[in-house]
Design a protein around this motif. Structure first.
Motif, PDB file in Angstrom:
ATOM      1  N   ALA A  49      40.124  41.242  51.644  1.00 45.00           N
ATOM      2  CA  ALA A  49      40.369  41.336  49.965  1.00 45.00           C
ATOM      3  C   ALA A  49      41.938  42.061  50.670  1.00 45.00           C
ATOM      4  CB  ALA A  49      40.297  40.822  48.946  1.00 45.00           C
ATOM      5  N   GLU A  70      33.253  37.750  41.614  1.00 46.95           N
ATOM      6  CA  GLU A  70      34.478  38.745  41.557  1.00 46.95           C
ATOM      7  C   GLU A  70      34.545  38.958  43.189  1.00 46.95           C
ATOM      8  OE1 GLU A  70      33.793  42.851  39.691  1.00 46.95           O
ATOM      9  OE2 GLU A  70      32.702  41.636  37.571  1.00 46.95           O
ATOM     10  N   TRP A  71      34.227  38.789  43.830  1.00 48.15           N
ATOM     11  CA  TRP A  71      35.310  39.630  44.821  1.00 48.15           C
ATOM     12  C   TRP A  71      35.430  37.814  45.380  1.00 48.15           C
ATOM     13  CZ3 TRP A  71      33.546  38.301  50.015  1.00 48.15           C
ATOM     14  CH2 TRP A  71      34.678  38.159  51.180  1.00 48.15           C
ATOM     15  N   ASP A 105      36.679  35.536  43.626  1.00 44.07           N
ATOM     16  CA  ASP A 105      37.261  35.465  42.914  1.00 44.07           C
ATOM     17  C   ASP A 105      38.903  35.864  42.868  1.00 44.07           C
ATOM     18  OD1 ASP A 105      36.356  32.838  41.189  1.00 44.07           O
ATOM     19  OD2 ASP A 105      35.133  35.200  39.685  1.00 44.07           O
ATOM     20  N   LYS A 106      39.031  37.085  43.534  1.00 45.98           N
ATOM     21  CA  LYS A 106      39.934  37.691  43.904  1.00 45.98           C
ATOM     22  C   LYS A 106      40.408  37.173  44.855  1.00 45.98           C
ATOM     23  CE  LYS A 106      40.957  42.651  45.549  1.00 45.98           C
ATOM     24  NZ  LYS A 106      40.503  43.576  45.474  1.00 45.98           N
ATOM     25  N   GLN A 156      42.463  34.190  44.199  1.00 43.85           N
ATOM     26  CA  GLN A 156      44.032  34.766  43.449  1.00 43.85           C
ATOM     27  C   GLN A 156      44.210  35.208  44.613  1.00 43.85           C
ATOM     28  OE1 GLN A 156      42.934  37.716  40.578  1.00 43.85           O
ATOM     29  NE2 GLN A 156      44.415  37.444  39.804  1.00 43.85           N
ATOM     30  N   ILE A 157      44.363  35.895  45.496  1.00 41.59           N
ATOM     31  CA  ILE A 157      44.912  36.314  46.970  1.00 41.59           C
ATOM     32  C   ILE A 157      45.413  35.252  46.664  1.00 41.59           C
ATOM     33  CG2 ILE A 157      45.555  36.946  48.758  1.00 41.59           C
ATOM     34  CD1 ILE A 157      43.392  39.213  48.005  1.00 41.59           C
TER      35      ILE A 157
END
Length: 466
Positions: A160, A198-199, A201-202, A205-206
């Motif tokens: 990420a 959460e990771w 989803d991150k 999002q990227i």
């Protein structure tokens, strides 16, 4: 009696002296695995004092201080820098026969020209002498690397990460490379499904897309893999308690992923399925791009719950595990190799009981198209000391070809750790020279010199192709 840490430190005869001083010592450093903060290289940080430069983030030294009865506030706490340095200096004499004793004095000699033995009485004088040098641009992070003739270093980076600091380095630095390494360990961190989601989803999002399936997760990770490649990355790295492998069907994989996304606790088999599938994906992409895949096997992390809650991770509370690693490692590698999708691979073990396992495992998957395609990696973490490195090199010699070894790395968070390459090189030269002295090897100095230069530098340069 030899003088402590003189020019011929660790070199037991004239052959060793020749091989080291005239060959190994002159080779540039390719440090293909470390944990240096890329932001410090990008900003060309200057350390304010020796406590920052020497003790910041160095859990090896923190463990030594704790073992010497030093209170935590002088280690990771709020004590003044000069107080932390004083406590470290008082600890040093008690680290004799631990690698910390050699490492600290090598750091003082090589970076600061200080030949005094560090102890409590000399702490202030050495602190002030070194601080004066740290205040100069000659001892900025970039110049500390230049002092050690570093040609390439590879940091350890989450998929990420936007790699902005590596971009700065590529634009501003011409005489050495600071490159990223793809470290997707969070993909396998399935014990904490809230953090895992959460990771994911991150990453989604990227990528500006939803991740509803395993294939979707794999695609966003592949996008990041491509992103890293465009920015010079040529290795992935994986910190694993053991290798993962199980047979699975597409429906089983999809069902396990759906449960994980729903934050529903997974069975051990479901975790094994997801970990296997993720690792196979990483391996395939590495093979496609010509990357090397590093498997670091065997740590048992965060053993002290109390210390984890107060100090955090990577703070010196990890140790060796003793899980069996052979069968699943073999099956994982074979699952890629059977389709000719096994990349260049470096295997590291934290427990020395596994030396022979890895020393023999590498021979199962060698490929005539790439010399030393599968590597038994250098002594790692608790094994990157004199005895551990020598055992690794002896076992590699016994079961494989040490002549094709890609050599040493620092695996460090410290900019002062690069004399570990010198430590390794001296030991390497002495290992061959002792065999020459005992008539076990011929004194073919030209060939031996080339072999030493290859292990110190040329093999890594040809293997990674940075």
């Amino acid at each position: 009696m030899k003088k402590f840490m003189d020019d011929n430190f660790l070199l037991s005869n004239a052959v060793a002296e020749d091989l080291y001083h005239n060959h190994a010592a002159k080779m540039p450093i390719i440090d293909y695995h470390n944990h240096l903060p890329p932001e410090d290289i990008a900003s060309d940080r200057c350390f304010a004092n020796m406590a920052e430069a020497t003790l910041e983030g160095d859990h090896y030294k923190w463990r030594g201080m704790r073992s010497n009865g030093i209170e935590e506030r002088f280690i990771t706490g709020d004590a003044k820098p000069e107080e932390k340095w004083q406590k470290w200096a008082e600890t040093i004499p008690f680290t004799m026969r631990n690698p910390l004793y050699h490492w600290q004095h090598l750091e003082l000699q090589r970076y600061f020209g200080v030949n005094d033995l560090l102890n409590g009485d000399k702490a202030r004088k050495i602190y002030e002498t070194c601080n004066e040098q740290l205040a100069n641009q000659s001892h900025s992070c970039r110049n500390l690397l230049r002092q050690q003739n570093v040609e390439v270093l590879c940091t350890t980076d989450d998929p990420a990460d936007n790699l902005q600091f590596h971009q700065v380095c590529s634009e501003e630095i011409e005489d050495f490379k600071a490159l990223p390494t793809f470290r997707p360990d969070k993909a396998l961190a399935l014990d904490d499904l809230y953090a895992w989601n959460e990771w994911i989803d991150k990453l989604a999002q990227i990528a500006d897309q939803e991740v509803k399936s395993f294939d979707g997760a794999l695609q966003v990770l592949k996008d990041r893999h491509n992103y890293f490649h465009e920015r010079g990355c040529r290795l992935s790295d994986h910190g694993l308690p053991r290798a993962y492998y199980t047979d699975y069907t597409a429906s089983e994989l999809d069902a396990a992923f759906a449960k994980a996304r729903a934050k529903t606790e997974l069975s051990d088999q479901e975790k094994e399925i997801l970990c296997t599938a993720f690792m196979q994906g990483f391996g395939r992409w590495n093979a496609e791009k010509g990357w090397a895949m590093q498997l670091h096997l065997g740590p048992m992390r965060n053993n002290s719950t109390r210390r984890f809650e107060t100090v955090g991770r990577d703070a010196g509370f990890d140790s060796m595990n003793d899980l069996p690693i052979a069968e699943k490692l073999s099956r994982f590698m074979d699952s890629l190799d059977v389709k000719n999708e096994l990349p260049k691979t470096i295997l590291y073990n934290l427990n020395p009981k596994d030396n022979a396992v890895l020393g023999t495992m590498i021979g199962n998957f060698q490929d005539g198209g790439q010399a030393g395609k599968i590597q038994f990696g250098s002594g790692w973490w608790f094994l990157d000391q004199l005895d551990g490195m020598e055992k690794q090199m002896n076992d590699l010699s016994n079961f494989g070809l040490i002549s094709k070894f890609v050599g040493m790395l620092t695996d460090s968070r410290s900019f002062l750790s690069f004399p570990r390459h010198e430590y390794f090189r001296r030991l390497l030269c002495d290992l061959f020279a002792r065999d020459v002295a005992q008539g076990k090897l011929p004194d073919d100095r030209k060939f031996l010199a080339q072999l030493i230069e290859d292990i110190c530098y040329n093999n890594a340069k040809n293997y990674f192709k940075f």
